[in-house]
Design an enzyme around this catalytic site. Sequence first.
Site, PDB file in Angstrom:
ATOM      1  N   ASP A  94      -6.221 -30.811  35.876  1.00  0.00           N
ATOM      2  CA  ASP A  94      -7.061 -31.367  34.803  1.00  0.00           C
ATOM      3  C   ASP A  94      -7.568 -32.731  35.268  1.00  0.00           C
ATOM      4  OD1 ASP A  94      -8.166 -32.389  32.443  1.00  0.00           O
ATOM      5  OD2 ASP A  94      -6.538 -31.641  31.184  1.00  0.00           O
ATOM      6  N   ASP A 105     -14.416 -34.059  31.860  1.00  0.00           N
ATOM      7  CA  ASP A 105     -13.058 -33.634  31.519  1.00  0.00           C
ATOM      8  C   ASP A 105     -13.032 -32.110  31.644  1.00  0.00           C
ATOM      9  OD1 ASP A 105     -10.492 -33.408  30.594  1.00  0.00           O
ATOM     10  OD2 ASP A 105     -10.902 -34.095  28.545  1.00  0.00           O
ATOM     11  N   HIS A 165     -11.579 -31.983  21.960  1.00  0.00           N
ATOM     12  CA  HIS A 165     -11.908 -33.267  21.337  1.00  0.00           C
ATOM     13  C   HIS A 165     -13.344 -33.646  21.634  1.00  0.00           C
ATOM     14  CE1 HIS A 165     -11.356 -34.843  25.483  1.00  0.00           C
ATOM     15  NE2 HIS A 165     -10.439 -33.903  25.528  1.00  0.00           N
ATOM     16  N   HIS A 173     -11.204 -39.577  24.141  1.00  0.00           N
ATOM     17  CA  HIS A 173     -10.763 -38.789  22.990  1.00  0.00           C
ATOM     18  C   HIS A 173     -11.397 -39.329  21.731  1.00  0.00           C
ATOM     19  CE1 HIS A 173      -7.237 -37.482  25.664  1.00  0.00           C
ATOM     20  NE2 HIS A 173      -8.092 -36.504  25.579  1.00  0.00           N
ATOM     21  N   GLU A 198     -10.499 -27.023  25.097  1.00  0.00           N
ATOM     22  CA  GLU A 198      -9.380 -26.784  26.014  1.00  0.00           C
ATOM     23  C   GLU A 198      -8.267 -25.956  25.411  1.00  0.00           C
ATOM     24  OE1 GLU A 198      -7.300 -30.373  27.297  1.00  0.00           O
ATOM     25  OE2 GLU A 198      -8.630 -31.563  26.055  1.00  0.00           O
ATOM     26  N   GLU A 294     -10.397 -25.691  30.602  1.00  0.00           N
ATOM     27  CA  GLU A 294     -11.163 -26.705  29.874  1.00  0.00           C
ATOM     28  C   GLU A 294     -12.543 -26.914  30.483  1.00  0.00           C
ATOM     29  OE1 GLU A 294      -9.455 -30.673  29.889  1.00  0.00           O
ATOM     30  OE2 GLU A 294     -10.668 -31.277  28.169  1.00  0.00           O
TER      31      GLU A 294
HETATM   32 MN    MN Z   1      -9.617 -32.982  27.324  1.00  0.00          MN
HETATM   33 MN    MN Z   2      -8.586 -32.561  30.340  1.00  0.00          MN
END
Ligand code: MN
Ligand code: MN
Length: 309
Positions: A94, A105, A165, A173, A198, A294
């Site tokens: 990640d 992300d 998010h 976030h 995710e 994700e």
């Molecule tokens: Mn994330």
């Molecule tokens: Mn992530």
Amino acid sequence: MNEEKTENGTGTGNEKILEDVGRISYKAIMKAKDIVKPGAKALDIAESIEKFVLDSGFGLAFPLNLSINSEAAHYTPSLDDDRVFGERDVVKIDFGAEKEGFYGDCAVTVDLSGENQNLLEATESALENAISSIKDGIKAKEVGKIIEDSIKKFGMIPIRNLGGHSVEKNNLHGGIFIPNYEDDNETELKEGMVVAIEPFATISSGKGFVTDGDLCEIYTYVEDTQTRSQISRNILAKIKERYANEPFAARWLAEMAGSKFALYSGIQELVKTGALKRNPVLVETGNKIVSQSEVLLIVEKDSCKVMTK
Ligand code: MN
Ligand code: MN
């Protein structure tokens, strides 16, 4: 995507930066996927993948996460980490790049034994189905239901206290949470919003929740505080200069402290005084294997655009 700037600022210029950040983030996790092998050292992989992004002219949105098996998230190697991947490990890669306060992300799971394909397919298919559903006006909980149903089709269960998010400028976030099950929140996704989706899943004998583990190598700056030691003050000054907005790895501050002991004592003091927040490894409560997929995307009127590809 229309030409005007939308509410949270993803106009065309910003979308171009997000495209670049998304592309390099995805490249980075694919490069990591190629080198996460039994016998490979996690620290070497973290250093080389983070270097790849930095050398490409981007910052890091957060340290490379290489969480293993029942670790769902937030494992990144320590300063002199000797962890090596095992033959049967399931590794969540990640990561995200950063540019001008815009973040990537994205995540992919690697199954080194090949014996957990059902679990990996559960989160991959959940993510695909979620992406197909996303458009202006869809409720976060509707996306959550799609994710939950998809995961359950594979005989797996979602992790209920982890989720997607919104992502805002200088805020990885953001205010909107996208659950991995159908919760009772009525929040709608709107055109122009940047969101990370995710899904996380575990096997049916797991608890479907994560809890804080003992390891902690990722920290976030909170505020300035009074500290006793000079080393803590030095570390804090460096953090404010370079990582005021992004989570950072303790090992990134190695050159600041002189010794491992000094570095970790300094960090500990800063946590104690409230200058830093810990982001400990999150472990599946039933200690079962977890997979994650994700992407980062922009919500459009009738669909969405995946940026991490
Ligand atoms: Mn994330
Ligand atoms: Mn992530």
